[in-house]
Design a protein around this motif. Structure first.
Motif, PDB file in Angstrom:
ATOM      1  N   LYS A  20       0.833  -1.199   0.000  1.00 50.76           N
ATOM      2  CA  LYS A  20       0.000   0.000   0.000  1.00 50.76           C
ATOM      3  C   LYS A  20       0.867   1.248   0.000  1.00 50.76           C
ATOM      4  O   LYS A  20       1.904   1.305   0.665  1.00 50.76           O
ATOM      5  CB  LYS A  20      -0.875   0.001   1.249  1.00 50.76           C
ATOM      6  N   THR A  21       0.419   2.254  -0.740  1.00 52.13           N
ATOM      7  CA  THR A  21       0.977   3.593  -0.563  1.00 52.13           C
ATOM      8  C   THR A  21      -0.128   4.618  -0.740  1.00 52.13           C
ATOM      9  O   THR A  21      -1.007   4.451  -1.584  1.00 52.13           O
ATOM     10  CB  THR A  21       2.144   3.892  -1.531  1.00 52.13           C
ATOM     11  N   LYS A  22      -0.086   5.634   0.079  1.00 53.23           N
ATOM     12  CA  LYS A  22      -1.015   6.752  -0.102  1.00 53.23           C
ATOM     13  C   LYS A  22      -0.376   7.719  -1.084  1.00 53.23           C
ATOM     14  O   LYS A  22       0.826   8.000  -0.967  1.00 53.23           O
ATOM     15  CB  LYS A  22      -1.239   7.432   1.259  1.00 53.23           C
ATOM     16  N   ILE A  23      -1.126   8.187  -2.070  1.00 51.55           N
ATOM     17  CA  ILE A  23      -0.519   9.106  -3.040  1.00 51.55           C
ATOM     18  C   ILE A  23      -1.171  10.483  -3.049  1.00 51.55           C
ATOM     19  O   ILE A  23      -0.675  11.398  -3.721  1.00 51.55           O
ATOM     20  CB  ILE A  23      -0.508   8.523  -4.478  1.00 51.55           C
ATOM     21  N   ALA A  24      -2.283  10.637  -2.327  1.00 53.73           N
ATOM     22  CA  ALA A  24      -2.882  11.973  -2.212  1.00 53.73           C
ATOM     23  C   ALA A  24      -3.700  12.062  -0.939  1.00 53.73           C
ATOM     24  O   ALA A  24      -4.286  11.078  -0.478  1.00 53.73           O
ATOM     25  CB  ALA A  24      -3.753  12.294  -3.423  1.00 53.73           C
ATOM     26  N   GLU A  25      -3.710  13.239  -0.375  1.00 55.85           N
ATOM     27  CA  GLU A  25      -4.468  13.536   0.847  1.00 55.85           C
ATOM     28  C   GLU A  25      -5.306  14.784   0.571  1.00 55.85           C
ATOM     29  O   GLU A  25      -4.756  15.856   0.324  1.00 55.85           O
ATOM     30  CB  GLU A  25      -3.482  13.781   1.993  1.00 55.85           C
ATOM     31  N   GLY A  26      -6.611  14.603   0.551  1.00 62.12           N
ATOM     32  CA  GLY A  26      -7.489  15.736   0.264  1.00 62.12           C
ATOM     33  C   GLY A  26      -7.179  16.394  -1.075  1.00 62.12           C
ATOM     34  O   GLY A  26      -7.264  17.606  -1.208  1.00 62.12           O
ATOM     35  N   GLY A  27      -6.801  15.573  -2.060  1.00 62.13           N
ATOM     36  CA  GLY A  27      -6.500  16.085  -3.386  1.00 62.13           C
ATOM     37  C   GLY A  27      -5.072  16.574  -3.552  1.00 62.13           C
ATOM     38  O   GLY A  27      -4.639  16.888  -4.667  1.00 62.13           O
ATOM     39  N   LYS A  29      -1.163  15.977  -3.670  1.00 58.66           N
ATOM     40  CA  LYS A  29      -0.301  14.850  -4.000  1.00 58.66           C
ATOM     41  C   LYS A  29       0.736  14.585  -2.902  1.00 58.66           C
ATOM     42  O   LYS A  29       1.301  15.514  -2.344  1.00 58.66           O
ATOM     43  CB  LYS A  29       0.422  15.157  -5.321  1.00 58.66           C
ATOM     44  N   LEU A  30       0.957  13.318  -2.610  1.00 54.57           N
ATOM     45  CA  LEU A  30       1.953  12.922  -1.617  1.00 54.57           C
ATOM     46  C   LEU A  30       3.063  12.121  -2.282  1.00 54.57           C
ATOM     47  O   LEU A  30       2.850  11.494  -3.324  1.00 54.57           O
ATOM     48  CB  LEU A  30       1.313  12.033  -0.546  1.00 54.57           C
ATOM     49  N   ARG A  31       4.211  12.101  -1.650  1.00 50.25           N
ATOM     50  CA  ARG A  31       5.291  11.228  -2.104  1.00 50.25           C
ATOM     51  C   ARG A  31       4.958   9.783  -1.749  1.00 50.25           C
ATOM     52  O   ARG A  31       4.534   9.484  -0.640  1.00 50.25           O
ATOM     53  CB  ARG A  31       6.588  11.657  -1.418  1.00 50.25           C
ATOM     54  N   LYS A  32       5.199   8.893  -2.722  1.00 53.83           N
ATOM     55  CA  LYS A  32       4.933   7.473  -2.483  1.00 53.83           C
ATOM     56  C   LYS A  32       5.798   6.915  -1.369  1.00 53.83           C
ATOM     57  O   LYS A  32       6.963   7.269  -1.252  1.00 53.83           O
ATOM     58  CB  LYS A  32       5.260   6.672  -3.751  1.00 53.83           C
ATOM     59  N   ASN A  33       5.221   6.024  -0.598  1.00 50.93           N
ATOM     60  CA  ASN A  33       5.981   5.301   0.420  1.00 50.93           C
ATOM     61  C   ASN A  33       5.349   3.912   0.575  1.00 50.93           C
ATOM     62  O   ASN A  33       4.550   3.680   1.469  1.00 50.93           O
ATOM     63  CB  ASN A  33       5.951   6.103   1.730  1.00 50.93           C
ATOM     64  N   TRP A  34       5.722   3.011  -0.313  1.00 52.66           N
ATOM     65  CA  TRP A  34       5.132   1.666  -0.315  1.00 52.66           C
ATOM     66  C   TRP A  34       5.479   0.919   0.954  1.00 52.66           C
ATOM     67  O   TRP A  34       6.636   0.935   1.385  1.00 52.66           O
ATOM     68  CB  TRP A  34       5.661   0.866  -1.508  1.00 52.66           C
ATOM     69  N   SER A  35       4.506   0.239   1.538  1.00 51.49           N
ATOM     70  CA  SER A  35       4.817  -0.699   2.613  1.00 51.49           C
ATOM     71  C   SER A  35       3.719  -1.748   2.709  1.00 51.49           C
ATOM     72  O   SER A  35       2.575  -1.500   2.306  1.00 51.49           O
ATOM     73  CB  SER A  35       4.987   0.021   3.947  1.00 51.49           C
ATOM     74  N   PRO A  36       4.069  -2.930   3.222  1.00 54.00           N
ATOM     75  CA  PRO A  36       3.056  -3.976   3.373  1.00 54.00           C
ATOM     76  C   PRO A  36       2.031  -3.557   4.413  1.00 54.00           C
ATOM     77  O   PRO A  36       2.383  -2.958   5.431  1.00 54.00           O
ATOM     78  CB  PRO A  36       3.845  -5.189   3.872  1.00 54.00           C
ATOM     79  N   GLU A 100      -6.138   9.337  -1.897  1.00 56.84           N
ATOM     80  CA  GLU A 100      -5.878   8.319  -2.913  1.00 56.84           C
ATOM     81  C   GLU A 100      -4.834   7.331  -2.427  1.00 56.84           C
ATOM     82  O   GLU A 100      -3.792   7.729  -1.897  1.00 56.84           O
ATOM     83  CB  GLU A 100      -5.394   8.969  -4.219  1.00 56.84           C
ATOM     84  N   PHE A 101      -5.140   6.066  -2.635  1.00 59.48           N
ATOM     85  CA  PHE A 101      -4.255   4.971  -2.237  1.00 59.48           C
ATOM     86  C   PHE A 101      -3.987   4.091  -3.439  1.00 59.48           C
ATOM     87  O   PHE A 101      -4.884   3.850  -4.253  1.00 59.48           O
ATOM     88  CB  PHE A 101      -4.913   4.104  -1.161  1.00 59.48           C
ATOM     89  N   LEU A 102      -2.765   3.583  -3.546  1.00 61.32           N
ATOM     90  CA  LEU A 102      -2.474   2.492  -4.468  1.00 61.32           C
ATOM     91  C   LEU A 102      -2.331   1.224  -3.651  1.00 61.32           C
ATOM     92  O   LEU A 102      -1.704   1.220  -2.588  1.00 61.32           O
ATOM     93  CB  LEU A 102      -1.174   2.744  -5.238  1.00 61.32           C
ATOM     94  N   LEU A 103      -2.924   0.146  -4.167  1.00 59.70           N
ATOM     95  CA  LEU A 103      -2.801  -1.164  -3.532  1.00 59.70           C
ATOM     96  C   LEU A 103      -2.263  -2.134  -4.579  1.00 59.70           C
ATOM     97  O   LEU A 103      -2.638  -2.055  -5.758  1.00 59.70           O
ATOM     98  CB  LEU A 103      -4.146  -1.626  -2.986  1.00 59.70           C
ATOM     99  N   GLN A 104      -1.418  -3.055  -4.139  1.00 64.44           N
ATOM    100  CA  GLN A 104      -0.686  -3.904  -5.086  1.00 64.44           C
ATOM    101  C   GLN A 104      -0.386  -5.264  -4.482  1.00 64.44           C
ATOM    102  O   GLN A 104      -0.159  -5.382  -3.267  1.00 64.44           O
ATOM    103  CB  GLN A 104       0.631  -3.184  -5.448  1.00 64.44           C
ATOM    104  N   SER A 105      -0.393  -6.278  -5.355  1.00 63.75           N
ATOM    105  CA  SER A 105       0.099  -7.602  -4.980  1.00 63.75           C
ATOM    106  C   SER A 105       0.756  -8.231  -6.194  1.00 63.75           C
ATOM    107  O   SER A 105       0.303  -8.035  -7.320  1.00 63.75           O
ATOM    108  CB  SER A 105      -1.055  -8.490  -4.517  1.00 63.75           C
ATOM    109  N   ASP A 106       1.810  -8.984  -5.976  1.00 61.20           N
ATOM    110  CA  ASP A 106       2.439  -9.696  -7.095  1.00 61.20           C
ATOM    111  C   ASP A 106       1.586 -10.868  -7.567  1.00 61.20           C
ATOM    112  O   ASP A 106       1.783 -11.382  -8.666  1.00 61.20           O
ATOM    113  CB  ASP A 106       3.828 -10.202  -6.691  1.00 61.20           C
TER     114      ASP A 106
END
Ligand code: I3P
Length: 128
Positions: A20-27, A29-36, A100-106
């Motif tokens: 998971k990484t959050k990429i925006a807060e209230g519209g 943009k945030l810096r990505k910081n991926w973590s499980p 906004e969040f990105l979620l990912q799995s291999d």
């Protein structure tokens, strides 16, 4: 009737480990910081917990660990977003408040299950 039509405890729909990484807060943009993240879909919310593997076993019992954050799925938007990452199997969840969040799995099957399950909840809430 729907699982929570009596106002009781909402039904747990799904839980598992995603990146998971959050990429925006209230519209904004945030810096990505991926973590499980341990992700739990319960009722109308997606709830994020710290990766259980990074904690002591006793600290992540459901009633025991405090969520890091939680997302209201009402009015949310879900889209595949492989253009937003160099990783594969990425989707973007945007809340009505512009988080906004990105979620990912291999694992292809796993990410597809999560996408479909969250989409179903959003669609159900849209029809209410
Ligand atoms: C970011 C980090 C992310 C990457 C992101 C980089 O660098 O490598 O993993 O996102 O790419 O900017 P840093 O650690 O210096 O912040 P993906 O893994 O999703 O590609 P981006 O800027 O192109 O989003």
């Amino acid at each position: 009737s729907s699982p929570d039509s009596d106002g009781g405890t909402p039904e747990l729909e799904k839980a598992g480990l995603l990146n998971k990484t959050k990429i925006a807060e209230g519209g904004r943009k945030l810096r990505k910081n991926w973590s499980p993240s341990w992700v739990v879909l319960v009722g109308n919310s997606l709830v994020f917990f710290k990766d259980p593997k990074s904690q002591t076993p006793s600290s992540w019992k459901p009633g025991n660990s405090r969520p890091e954050s939680s997302v209201d799925l009402r009015g949310a938007k879900l889209n595949w977003a492989n253009d937003l990452s160099s990783k594969k199997n990425v989707f973007k969840l945007r809340t009505i408040t512009g988080n906004e969040f990105l979620l990912q799995s291999d694992t292809d099957s796993l990410i597809r299950e999560w996408y479909n399950t969250i989409k179903n909840v959003i669609d159900r809430l849209d029809r209410e």
